[in-house]
Design a protein around this motif. Structure first.
Motif, PDB file in Angstrom:
ATOM      1  N   ARG A 126      31.550  43.653  50.959  1.00  0.00           N
ATOM      2  CA  ARG A 126      32.777  44.182  51.568  1.00  0.00           C
ATOM      3  C   ARG A 126      33.502  45.131  50.617  1.00  0.00           C
ATOM      4  N   SER A 127      33.563  44.745  49.360  1.00  0.00           N
ATOM      5  CA  SER A 127      34.300  45.553  48.394  1.00  0.00           C
ATOM      6  C   SER A 127      33.600  46.895  48.165  1.00  0.00           C
ATOM      7  N   ASP A 167      37.762  55.034  50.125  1.00  0.00           N
ATOM      8  CA  ASP A 167      38.362  55.813  49.031  1.00  0.00           C
ATOM      9  C   ASP A 167      37.551  57.041  48.632  1.00  0.00           C
ATOM     10  N   GLU A 179      42.632  48.521  41.917  1.00  0.00           N
ATOM     11  CA  GLU A 179      41.521  47.752  42.496  1.00  0.00           C
ATOM     12  C   GLU A 179      41.934  47.066  43.791  1.00  0.00           C
ATOM     13  N   THR A 211      35.042  40.822  44.304  1.00  0.00           N
ATOM     14  CA  THR A 211      35.679  42.050  44.792  1.00  0.00           C
ATOM     15  C   THR A 211      35.775  43.085  43.675  1.00  0.00           C
ATOM     16  N   ARG A 212      36.142  42.620  42.490  1.00  0.00           N
ATOM     17  CA  ARG A 212      36.243  43.549  41.357  1.00  0.00           C
ATOM     18  C   ARG A 212      34.864  44.104  40.990  1.00  0.00           C
ATOM     19  N   THR A 262      42.457  49.167  47.073  1.00  0.00           N
ATOM     20  CA  THR A 262      41.222  49.469  47.768  1.00  0.00           C
ATOM     21  C   THR A 262      40.964  48.489  48.893  1.00  0.00           C
ATOM     22  N   THR A 316      39.414  39.832  30.531  1.00  0.00           N
ATOM     23  CA  THR A 316      39.978  40.114  31.855  1.00  0.00           C
ATOM     24  C   THR A 316      39.492  41.463  32.387  1.00  0.00           C
ATOM     25  N   ARG A 345      36.209  35.041  44.766  1.00  0.00           N
ATOM     26  CA  ARG A 345      36.442  36.179  45.661  1.00  0.00           C
ATOM     27  C   ARG A 345      37.034  37.362  44.890  1.00  0.00           C
ATOM     28  N   VAL A 346      37.954  37.067  43.964  1.00  0.00           N
ATOM     29  CA  VAL A 346      38.571  38.147  43.178  1.00  0.00           C
ATOM     30  C   VAL A 346      37.521  38.790  42.276  1.00  0.00           C
ATOM     31  N   HIS A 368      34.439  48.990  51.192  1.00  0.00           N
ATOM     32  CA  HIS A 368      35.829  49.450  51.187  1.00  0.00           C
ATOM     33  C   HIS A 368      36.040  50.588  50.185  1.00  0.00           C
ATOM     34  N   ARG A 369      35.584  50.365  48.963  1.00  0.00           N
ATOM     35  CA  ARG A 369      35.812  51.369  47.930  1.00  0.00           C
ATOM     36  C   ARG A 369      35.056  52.658  48.242  1.00  0.00           C
ATOM     37  N   TRP A 428      33.941  46.849  43.419  1.00  0.00           N
ATOM     38  CA  TRP A 428      34.761  48.041  43.182  1.00  0.00           C
ATOM     39  C   TRP A 428      34.216  48.835  41.987  1.00  0.00           C
ATOM     40  N   HIS A 429      33.962  48.115  40.895  1.00  0.00           N
ATOM     41  CA  HIS A 429      33.520  48.792  39.678  1.00  0.00           C
ATOM     42  C   HIS A 429      32.086  49.293  39.786  1.00  0.00           C
TER      43      HIS A 429
END
Lengths: 341, 341, 341, 341
Positions: free
Chosen positions: A20-21, A29, B336, A288-289, B339, A312, A284-285, A24-25, A292-293
């Motif tokens: 999903r991420s 974007d 992040e 998702t990250r 997004t 982090t 999930r976080v 989305h990204r 994205w990356h």
């Protein structure tokens, strides 16, 4: 750009969150197009895929499993696998492939990357055994499920005045055993990294009963083994169907401890519940990250790497490093846990 | 050795796990004696304490709250507070004090440490706003509780075709909003670090409806505020009892969005459920490790520091550094999350 | 009045809630004295007990297990058991005994009641197999735990394209299998009340795959058996230690279905997690009501009965009726479930 | 046959489970055709619907909300509503309509039934206020969510030495307050059926503190009111936007108790989390059975009735009876709960 994504290997909570991420990204974007290959590398090799737009990933963030399906097929196992993959990448006009998977998948990813394909990996494993990343998604959920089960089992063990030996996942590493055992206050934790001495284990559990306690919980990783020669240990056999069947370590330990301690002992095997279902918020976080990356790396043209968590921060590390060694439980961590015995 | 431990400030899942771990490590492994002061610094100042042995901490690992009680009393607020603390440390023959608490507690700890008392701090905060540590225990549980609530609220918002504005904890920082919002797939996340532009927020949520979606979830940290001058914003007032009462940000946002969007909007304030109850496995492991390493620091005579998580390692950092700045959500993390709007 | 309470038989979520409720109602409202016997009937026979006041039951409502301990000792199994029990009741000046337990315990309760002792029973069973009450506490929790596990397993089965055979508790009755199977949308449910026809089962699961579905979940109660002669079925054997070990029904079904369907099949045995841990709200309310009404029956002198749920009412039914038959899954209920295959 | 189904009124966990069960029973077992109207009665009145086959209801059993959407539109509120409904039923060739909803929906169902339309109702309410059925789906989930929140809040209240007043749903009846309060061991339960005497409530909570306890939890249903004249009670007012806003009962109680007891008191409003999200196993089973039996009633031509739970049986009761009175908490049930104060 046109990006292909696939999920390969065993189930792991958070796979859908990565997919999903990525969509989305990339789509929202960057205006990219994303396609998803079915059933892992198999989909790439057989050119079996579908388009992934926002609707395709709607409502999947919290769902276990993977909407793309998975398999254990590896390109290198098939004659001409690498060439076939290369051909489909060209044919489909892909600018990048994002494979999401564990050790085996990342090795395959490296192979394809070395062969010149534009790969950005995303590591997944409930076992937490991938080096170069602090942790991957799936592990927190697995530990959470195991801990919740252990919390429940404690009251039963106490009421019945029993020793419970609880087998959790971990063929090569003891991370799930270590963390769930610490979280639930297990009285002994047995991991594959340290062959166990049955006499020492009997002593530790026995001491607890001498102190007047009426039960004990032992957490054991499925891959744990005794120090050679200290205990009869079943390494397999045939059942009535002629199937090769292994007696699990928990079952063998329960028999052994019952005999040595003179206390009722029972084995519980948590099994597949640890690798399915809704991921924790943490997973999930992180997932998702990672997604994205991974897309950002694609757009920077940073191939042959995978996403990793350092502290982090999400960083990119070479696939070559990622698959070199298995991350095992270090002695220092084991020492911390022994305190809570 | 003789070690005093205390818990100070607001409730936070994992406090009991730290206490238990300190006792296990100190008493079992080092043969120390541990006493627990009641109700935070108050117990130290009034010499109100009890002995903590293994029985005292039995069964508390998974329990929320703190068996020692807490308060918001700070030594510096009391005339002669520091001297009184020093006197009791001498009188009780304490070799070290381990205060477990948030920003205020750590500042007090630093003050006492500067005054020559042997202090090893353990940071706690559900808000994740303490710098120099990647994270502290309590945050993962708070995010988990908020995420579970958001998961539930989504289906209701969808059935009722509403905008739900969900207020989570975070007066100064938006970490809980950011993580729970990412984990639950919120459609907008509003944090104190970035004053919100009500027109921009209306646009983002409105766009969702234009795309044919039938609901939206906005997560807002309790300390969020609008860009000055862009929206009427209540900063307090008196209720029928003459009490000063503030209208929360979620309630004001719900009214504003309802008017601007012409869609039913409702506020939900999650409140104290985020800071109580059983800690997640993640928080139990972290809290246990913090307790273990605090005792080790005491035995190494490494005072004036506190435990911290760096990557996967527990390290000791000077209290002076710990309380210098608040850890806020950096732009990159916010990006992040956008997004996933 | 002076009331003795005891818990006997296997662990069951809600036992502590009953104990607490008995103490609250008896001590606070009636000014009674309550004592708790340790380890079930054993405590009564050996006069091993402690006083139960409000402090003793503080904080136990939501805790699994039983603060009184349990055992499987039955008075009738011991020479002079009934006489010894009678003697201790007289010696301790007890006006009533409230045994909390399953079928065996209620039979023992009836025996003592027939011998003239003042008994008010409280039924407990996670299996839901006690007739004359709509349901007892413990069952809802067991079904909830099994359902949550099934929810998790579904995503894994789907990702791996497997048949999962999940074994839940129920040696003689299939209530847990029926309810958890219905709640989780299992594709087949196998219960002890209806010996299964392996060909029919293969057909049902196979049809699912023919419809293009990629996985199936079969829930099977541990006591389920095939129609005689239709399938080789292991009824026990010796392992490498010479222990008699039975291959579970789930494991045998998984082998059989794998061979017949040509699909990967795996067995998961949920085990003891189903009978421990925090009770659901439903079970806590029911257990609390049972405890309250048991005390009322004592004060009305209504002995030889046990509490039961009829609709929304708590009623008293003769122990004699309660233990006459096992409550099995009726055909009509099974029909409802088949629909959701 | 051709059956129309719709969901109307507020969200309620289990709606999707009913829809799925109707489709499974009707389509698979009877070969019927099922259509689903969008957004409740609105869909029927505007002839807005879609076909529901097995794929349409795949994976929805455990999901909160309703795939059909809902609204509060009632046929009787619209000019010619009944006639329009009749017209669409004829036009679509429907043999039956199955509306799933609460009190308002069932009244509308009765109206249409009296007008000669073939209606079989399915009752839903998280409030448990529908007479003639022991319980409906949604209530168990709401109580479970509230109980879990109360469990968490207890540790916080204890650590902070506070009175927490927790507001749960229930405008007209106190069922959720009663059950969650009993399940969590609340120290006082306040329901709409019995106006509360603030002095009595202060006394009950105060007594707890006199006994040396350091916190108290009061559960209050949103519709609870004080005995007239005993306490200033806000019945509404305007906020800074000119909106009519009511101060909730929990907030008012917290101020009042804080002043009277001299103890810190805080209000927590659980809100919409109680009516959304995954249903409990209990609610899924009940919802599934309701759907199954509704289809059976259609095939028997038993119209003008709704499904109901009597003990363990699903029966059909006339819609006329169902909506006659609200099911309120009887004194006897309240008495049971007071014991656990």
């Amino acid at each position: 750009m046109r990006i292909g994504v696939l999920t390969s290997g065993g189930d792991c909570p958070g796979l859908n969150a990565v997919i999903r991420s990525v969509v989305h990204r990339a789509v929202v974007d960057h205006g990219d197009e994303v396609i998803g290959f079915h059933d892992g590398w198999k989909g790439l090799l057989e050119c079996d895929y579908r388009k992934l737009d926002l609707d395709a990933v709607s409502g999947i963030l919290a769902r276990g499993g993977t909407i793309l399906g998975s398999s254990r097929v590896q390109p290198a196992h098939l004659r001409g696998g690498v060439e076939r993959a290369r051909g489909h990448v060209a044919e489909l006009g892909l600018d990048a492939i994002i494979p999401i998977g564990g050790e085996g998948t990342l090795k395959a990813a490296r192979l394809l990357s070395d062969a010149g394909l534009p790969i950005v990996g995303v590591p997944k494993t409930i076992d937490n055994d991938i080096a170069v990343t602090d942790v991957t998604f799936g592990f927190d959920t697995a530990v959470g499920v195991a801990t919740e089960a252990l919390d429940r089992l404690k009251t039963t063990a106490e009421s019945h005045q029993r020793v419970l030996i609880v087998e959790v996942m971990g063929r090569h590493t003891g991370w799930i055993a270590l963390h769930s055992g610490m979280a639930a206050g297990a009285h002994a934790i047995v991991v594959p990294e340290r062959p166990f001495d049955i006499e020492e284990l009997t002593r530790v559990v026995g001491e607890r009963f001498s102190m007047g306690k009426k039960f004990a919980i032992v957490v054991v990783a499925e891959g744990a083994k005794p120090v050679e020669g200290t205990m009869k240990f079943d390494v397999g056999g045939k059942d009535i169907y002629g199937h090769e069947r292994f007696a699990g370590v928990a079952q063998q330990l329960s028999i052994e401890l019952e005999q040595r301690l003179g206390k009722e002992a029972r084995a519980v095997i948590l099994g597949h519940v640890q690798r399915g279902g809704t991921p924790t918020a943490y997973d999930r976080v992180l997932a998702t990250r990672f997604g994205w990356h991974a897309v950002e790396a694609v757009h920077r043209g940073e191939f042959g790497k995978m996403t990793a968590l350092h502290g982090t921060e999400i960083v990119m590390v070479p696939l070559a490093e990622a698959v070199e060694t298995l991350k095992t439980v270090p002695e220092a961590r084991y020492a911390e846990a022994q305190t809570v015995l």
